[in-house]
Design an enzyme around this catalytic site. Structure first.
Site, PDB file in Angstrom:
ATOM      1  N   ALA A 202       0.842  -1.210   0.000  1.00 56.93           N
ATOM      2  CA  ALA A 202       0.000   0.000   0.000  1.00 56.93           C
ATOM      3  C   ALA A 202       0.876   1.259   0.000  1.00 56.93           C
ATOM      4  CB  ALA A 202      -0.914  -0.006   1.215  1.00 56.93           C
ATOM      5  N   PRO A 203       0.429   2.307  -0.696  1.00 56.29           N
ATOM      6  CA  PRO A 203      -0.879   2.471  -1.352  1.00 56.29           C
ATOM      7  C   PRO A 203      -0.985   1.851  -2.743  1.00 56.29           C
ATOM      8  CG  PRO A 203       0.360   4.488  -1.525  1.00 56.29           C
ATOM      9  CD  PRO A 203       1.198   3.576  -0.674  1.00 56.29           C
ATOM     10  N   GLY A 204       0.141   1.348  -3.294  1.00 59.91           N
ATOM     11  CA  GLY A 204       0.049   0.618  -4.547  1.00 59.91           C
ATOM     12  C   GLY A 204       0.820   1.202  -5.712  1.00 59.91           C
TER      13      GLY A 204
ATOM     14  N   ASP B  17       1.195 -10.868   7.821  1.00 60.35           N
ATOM     15  CA  ASP B  17       2.330 -10.261   8.511  1.00 60.35           C
ATOM     16  C   ASP B  17       3.574 -10.576   7.696  1.00 60.35           C
ATOM     17  OD1 ASP B  17       4.468  -9.611  10.173  1.00 60.35           O
ATOM     18  OD2 ASP B  17       3.427 -10.233  11.993  1.00 60.35           O
TER      19      ASP B  17
ATOM     20  N   ASP C 149       9.249  -2.516   0.522  1.00 60.39           N
ATOM     21  CA  ASP C 149       9.170  -1.079   0.759  1.00 60.39           C
ATOM     22  C   ASP C 149       8.780  -0.927   2.230  1.00 60.39           C
ATOM     23  OD1 ASP C 149       9.231   1.625   0.109  1.00 60.39           O
ATOM     24  OD2 ASP C 149       7.104   1.671  -0.366  1.00 60.39           O
TER      25      ASP C 149
ATOM     26  N   CYS D 294      11.604   5.477   3.035  1.00 56.63           N
ATOM     27  CA  CYS D 294      11.431   6.901   2.737  1.00 56.63           C
ATOM     28  C   CYS D 294      12.131   7.736   3.803  1.00 56.63           C
ATOM     29  CB  CYS D 294       9.956   7.278   2.696  1.00 56.63           C
ATOM     30  SG  CYS D 294       8.967   6.314   1.562  1.00 56.63           S
TER      31      CYS D 294
END
Length: 304
Positions: free
Chosen positions: A102-104, A154, A172, A226
């Site tokens: 997510a978010p994709g 998980d 990610d 990030c």
């Protein structure tokens, strides 16, 4: 760099075209607004089907609303989000795992690069998982959706559940996300993020260990975050030993990239940097680091 991280107008959004839906009218509109192709040079690994545009003028291209039964023509993302996807070097027919999907955006980018044999998009958080599902439905045609599995597992358990199954794995990883808390006026959020810096690395190490277990022989992992935090980037890679590259581990991030490569692959990334983002400065014996600039807000560190 502080100006880039704390000012939304400096966040360079890229327009990733959806090869399943975009029109020539959209391309013309982008050019009229001053957008240019992100990768203007021929690079050793750059899928011809991957089309992305950026503008040096601060601002953001208008987003498209989700409409049931109609595919969107483009996806807005930070240009650096494509670097981990390109590092995977996805080929048709491969089994791919996007462990924290997510978010994709990166899943969408993968599907612009190649037609996988199977793609598992996993997101542990149920709310984010619904967001991911809507994103995929907005961009991917139904025949291709049949090759995609959505799950809410998980990530730390996926290596044991699917040992040696995937050709490529993108991790990610959840991180302290420098830009979000630096821009926030919430002092408590900033304090929490700093505390998380010390705690998240343990989770990231567990996720990376699981990702490696899920790899089939000869496969490769891309680890991305990030954040500029060393504890969440190169330290996580090093926890797997100096020979992490023997496991096919590559690391990357929207703000700080950590890539373990052979000579030819490193040349590709240096070419990408020279033509598209600020040239790297050597800051450690094994690192090349590029920090964001006002007109180029994607960056990376190369670790050998």
């Amino acid at each position: 760099m502080k100006e880039v991280l704390t000012s939304p107008l400096c966040w360079q959004y890229a327009v990733l075209l959806n090869k399943f839906s975009f029109s020539s009218e959209l391309k013309n509109n982008l050019r009229l607004k001053g957008y240019r192709s992100l990768f203007q040079e021929t690079l050793p690994y750059l899928p011809g089907s991957l089309k992305c545009y950026i503008s040096r003028t601060p601002g953001r291209f208008p987003a498209q609303k989700h409409q049931i039964g109609k595919l969107k023509e483009y996806y807005l993302l930070n240009a650096a989000s494509l670097l981990p996807v390109l590092a995977l070097e996805i080929k048709d027919g491969e089994r791919i795992l996007d462990m924290c999907a997510a978010p994709g955006g990166k899943s969408i980018a993968m599907l612009q690069c190649a037609w996988p044999g199977h793609l598992r998009c996993n997101e542990y958080d149920s709310l984010r998982s619904r967001w991911l599902k809507q994103t995929l439905e907005s961009f991917i045609p139904e025949p291709l959706m049949n090759l995609i599995t959505l799950s809410e597992l998980d990530g730390r358990q996926m290596g044991d559940l699917y040992p040696e199954l995937y050709d490529k794995v993108l991790l990610d990883a959840p991180c302290s996300n420098d830009r979000s808390w630096l821009f926030s006026s919430d002092i408590q959020q900033a304090t929490l993020r700093l505390i998380q810096r010390k705690e998240l690395s343990a989770l990231q190490v567990q996720l990376l260990r699981s990702a490696i277990k899920a790899l089939c022989p000869g496969g490769s992992v891309v680890y991305s975050t990030c954040t500029l935090s060393k504890a969440e980037n190169s330290d996580v890679i090093s926890r797997h030993g100096r020979n992490a590259s023997a496991f096919g581990v590559k690391g990357s991030s929207q703000l700080a990239q950590t890539l373990l490569y052979g000579e030819e692959e490193r040349k590709f990334w240096l070419e990408a940097i020279r033509h598209n983002i600020p040239y790297p400065h050597k800051v450690m014996p094994e690192d090349f680091r590029c920090l964001p600039e006002v007109d180029r807000t994607f960056a990376m560190v190369l670790c050998d």
